[in-house]
Design a protein around this motif. Structure first.
Motif, PDB file in Angstrom:
ATOM      1  N   ARG A 334       0.894  -1.274   0.029  1.00  0.00           N
ATOM      2  CA  ARG A 334      -0.060  -0.029   0.011  1.00  0.00           C
ATOM      3  C   ARG A 334       0.928   1.324  -0.031  1.00  0.00           C
ATOM      4  NH1 ARG A 334      -2.886  -3.745  -1.084  1.00  0.00           N
ATOM      5  NH2 ARG A 334      -4.335  -4.591   0.284  1.00  0.00           N
ATOM      6  N   LEU A 335       0.776   2.142  -1.063  1.00  0.00           N
ATOM      7  CA  LEU A 335       1.740   2.941  -1.068  1.00  0.00           C
ATOM      8  C   LEU A 335       0.709   4.563  -1.561  1.00  0.00           C
ATOM      9  CD1 LEU A 335       5.188   3.296  -2.178  1.00  0.00           C
ATOM     10  CD2 LEU A 335       3.687   4.909  -3.282  1.00  0.00           C
ATOM     11  N   GLY A 336       1.216   5.624  -1.062  1.00  0.00           N
ATOM     12  CA  GLY A 336       0.583   6.809  -1.481  1.00  0.00           C
ATOM     13  C   GLY A 336       1.691   7.736  -1.501  1.00  0.00           C
ATOM     14  N   TYR A 406      -6.013  -6.197   5.586  1.00  0.00           N
ATOM     15  CA  TYR A 406      -4.672  -5.623   4.969  1.00  0.00           C
ATOM     16  C   TYR A 406      -4.852  -4.445   4.488  1.00  0.00           C
ATOM     17  CZ  TYR A 406      -3.674 -10.556   4.706  1.00  0.00           C
ATOM     18  OH  TYR A 406      -3.285 -12.029   5.156  1.00  0.00           O
ATOM     19  N   ASP A 407      -6.330  -3.905   4.973  1.00  0.00           N
ATOM     20  CA  ASP A 407      -6.802  -2.601   4.338  1.00  0.00           C
ATOM     21  C   ASP A 407      -7.543  -1.774   5.458  1.00  0.00           C
ATOM     22  OD1 ASP A 407      -6.072  -3.220   1.601  1.00  0.00           O
ATOM     23  OD2 ASP A 407      -7.390  -4.730   1.926  1.00  0.00           O
ATOM     24  N   ALA A 408      -7.085  -0.455   5.673  1.00  0.00           N
ATOM     25  CA  ALA A 408      -7.562   0.554   6.411  1.00  0.00           C
ATOM     26  C   ALA A 408      -8.792   1.194   5.733  1.00  0.00           C
ATOM     27  CB  ALA A 408      -6.650   1.677   6.945  1.00  0.00           C
ATOM     28  N   ASP A 413      -7.383  -0.749  -0.270  1.00  0.00           N
ATOM     29  CA  ASP A 413      -8.482  -1.245  -1.051  1.00  0.00           C
ATOM     30  C   ASP A 413      -9.915  -1.915  -0.542  1.00  0.00           C
ATOM     31  OD1 ASP A 413      -5.940  -1.058  -2.515  1.00  0.00           O
ATOM     32  OD2 ASP A 413      -5.827  -3.335  -3.000  1.00  0.00           O
ATOM     33  N   THR A 414     -10.770  -2.189  -1.353  1.00  0.00           N
ATOM     34  CA  THR A 414     -12.032  -2.701  -0.626  1.00  0.00           C
ATOM     35  C   THR A 414     -12.195  -4.186  -1.462  1.00  0.00           C
ATOM     36  OG1 THR A 414     -13.343  -1.399  -2.577  1.00  0.00           O
ATOM     37  CG2 THR A 414     -13.061  -0.350  -0.439  1.00  0.00           C
ATOM     38  N   VAL A 415     -13.101  -4.775  -1.044  1.00  0.00           N
ATOM     39  CA  VAL A 415     -13.633  -6.180  -1.400  1.00  0.00           C
ATOM     40  C   VAL A 415     -15.139  -6.013  -1.884  1.00  0.00           C
ATOM     41  CG1 VAL A 415     -13.889  -8.528  -1.233  1.00  0.00           C
ATOM     42  CG2 VAL A 415     -11.934  -7.097  -0.044  1.00  0.00           C
TER      43      VAL A 415
END
Length: 447
Positions: A334-336, A406-408, A413-415
């Motif tokens: 994850r990278l911004g 694995y996602d904030a 990301d979303t599922v």
């Protein structure tokens, strides 16, 4: 009087807004999500970088226009109060007070508990501002308002910052680092769990610094073990961790405690030693690589989120190439990236070797193009796997959205998935991943 709160910025700001709402209700008034019902509108602003400042100012003017139009449409109604709080207000409140006559009350980040008293004593036509300098204070928000969907909540463990990065004004706005006592944090976590919280997100300007000021040592590992003993909490997520304080003890706790998400947010900002030194960061290129290796060796499926800054003063092509090489080599999940924002009152803002805006933006775009491909490949590798998903919403066509460990929320990301039975926000379900995109996964629920 009913209060409407508009929140901008990071999760810490949203935590503040929940505290403001709780203070307001404790004073015997109510909070509303409908603008037309509100007698007072509060904009909780962000003032970290230029884009955030512009967004905050635009939103203030949006609300001012709404109030003006409402008054024209309802001439017999009492004028709604416009209140501005948060980091932008704390940093520029005196200047904004002179430049924004549309705003009735400006409030600093240390004055939230005064809000009910200020509003009750407010005299129409007599604008107010309140900025208290309380560098040792910590508002614990014991009356924090818990929303209708409390399954995922932030838990603020400290306020302020001691890092004094050359590009950042947070220490000027929020003051020195103040840890919250362990007992107070545990008490709030238990309360949140009793109200239906399933995911706790630990937030502070620097989560890994927790405890040093109060207890003489870094106490995050011990705090995490205590939080993991609380019934009802299933996920604990670490946000805003500084690389130089990610100790072997912390990694061991993360690896051994099932409730701690295999996820960590580490704002690295850069990897060139020259740039890191100019930023007044305590990390080095070697220490960054070492920490990532230690995390991945201990937790094989760890997902690391980071943010990077391109175009910091003095950043050369060689420095930027080193950054690109790092992104390609380490393939962080994850990278911004942000183009450097020149902030007055900072060490970096006073430097003469500023980078052209076009160059800063082009470098940021180059990083994100590379990361887009990396993110897609990482997601494609998950096709065929069954993953635990926290349900967040359902759309009009019956498709659910949720997140993995694995996602904030909001940033990762979303599922998107289908289910054969009705689900509610806060439910945990198993989803088999059938397709993948750049920043989303698609699947179907499995019983």
């Amino acid at each position: 009087m009913k209060l409407f709160i508009e929140t901008l910025g990071c999760p810490k700001n949203f935590n503040d807004s929940e505290g403001i709402a709780g203070i307001w209700e404790k004073a015997g008034m109510s909070v509303t999500e409908k603008l037309d019902e509100a007698g007072a509108i509060l904009v909780n602003t962000c003032g970290f970088i230029n884009d955030a400042k512009k967004e905050s100012i635009d939103r203030i003017f949006d609300m001012a226009r709404y109030i003006e139009e409402y008054c024209e449409a309802e001439p017999d109604s009492e004028k709604k109060l416009l209140i501005v709080s948060g980091c932008l207000s704390e940093r520029y409140g005196n200047e904004l007070f002179d430049e924004m006559p549309e705003v009735d009350i400006f409030l600093g980040v240390n004055d939230y508990e005064k809000l009910p008293e200020i509003v009750r004593s407010f005299q129409r036509g007599k604008r107010m501002k309140s900025f208290s300098c309380q560098p040792d204070a910590f508002s614990e928000f014991s009356a924090r308002k818990i929303g209708e969907n409390p399954y995922s909540m932030t838990l603020r463990i400290a306020e302020g910052c001691n890092n004094c990065c050359a590009y950042c004004v947070i220490p000027q706005i929020r003051g020195r680092y103040r840890s919250r006592p362990v007992e107070s944090i545990i008490e709030e976590a238990k309360l949140l769990a009793s109200k239906g919280c399933r995911e706790l997100m630990l937030v502070a300007q620097d989560v890994t610094e927790y405890g040093r000021d109060l207890y003489g040592k870094l106490k995050l590992p011990e705090l995490l073990r205590s939080l993991c003993r609380i019934d009802g909490i299933e996920w604990i997520r670490l946000m805003y961790c500084y690389e130089d304080k990610i100790t072997d003890e912390l990694i061991e706790v993360m690896a051994s405690e099932e409730k701690i998400c295999n996820y960590i947010d580490i704002p690295l900002q850069h990897v060139s030693d020259d740039v890191l030194k100019g930023m007044n960061r305590h990390s080095t290129s070697e220490s960054i690589r070492n920490t990532i290796d230690r995390l991945r060796n201990a937790i094989s499926d760890i997902h690391i989120r980071t943010t990077l800054i391109t175009g910091f003063p003095g950043e050369t092509e060689v420095d930027f190439d080193e950054l690109l090489d790092f992104v390609e080599e380490y393939r962080l999940e994850r990278l911004g990236v942000f183009a450097y924002s020149r902030e007055e009152g900072t060490e970096a803002g006073d430097r003469e070797d500023q980078i052209d805006e076009d160059v800063k933006a082009a470098r940021a775009d180059a990083v994100m193009r590379m990361q887009l491909e990396i993110s897609r490949e990482i997601n494609e590798a998950k096709v065929g796997n069954t993953m635990k998903v926290l349900v967040e919403a359902i759309d009009e066509e019956g498709a659910y959205t949720g997140r993995t460990q694995y996602d904030a929320p909001e940033i990762d990301d979303t599922v998107i998935f289908r289910a054969d039975r009705t689900l509610a926000p806060g439910d945990f379900v198993n989803v088999r991943i059938t397709d993948a995109f750049d920043y989303d996964l698609v699947g179907r629920m499995e019983e």
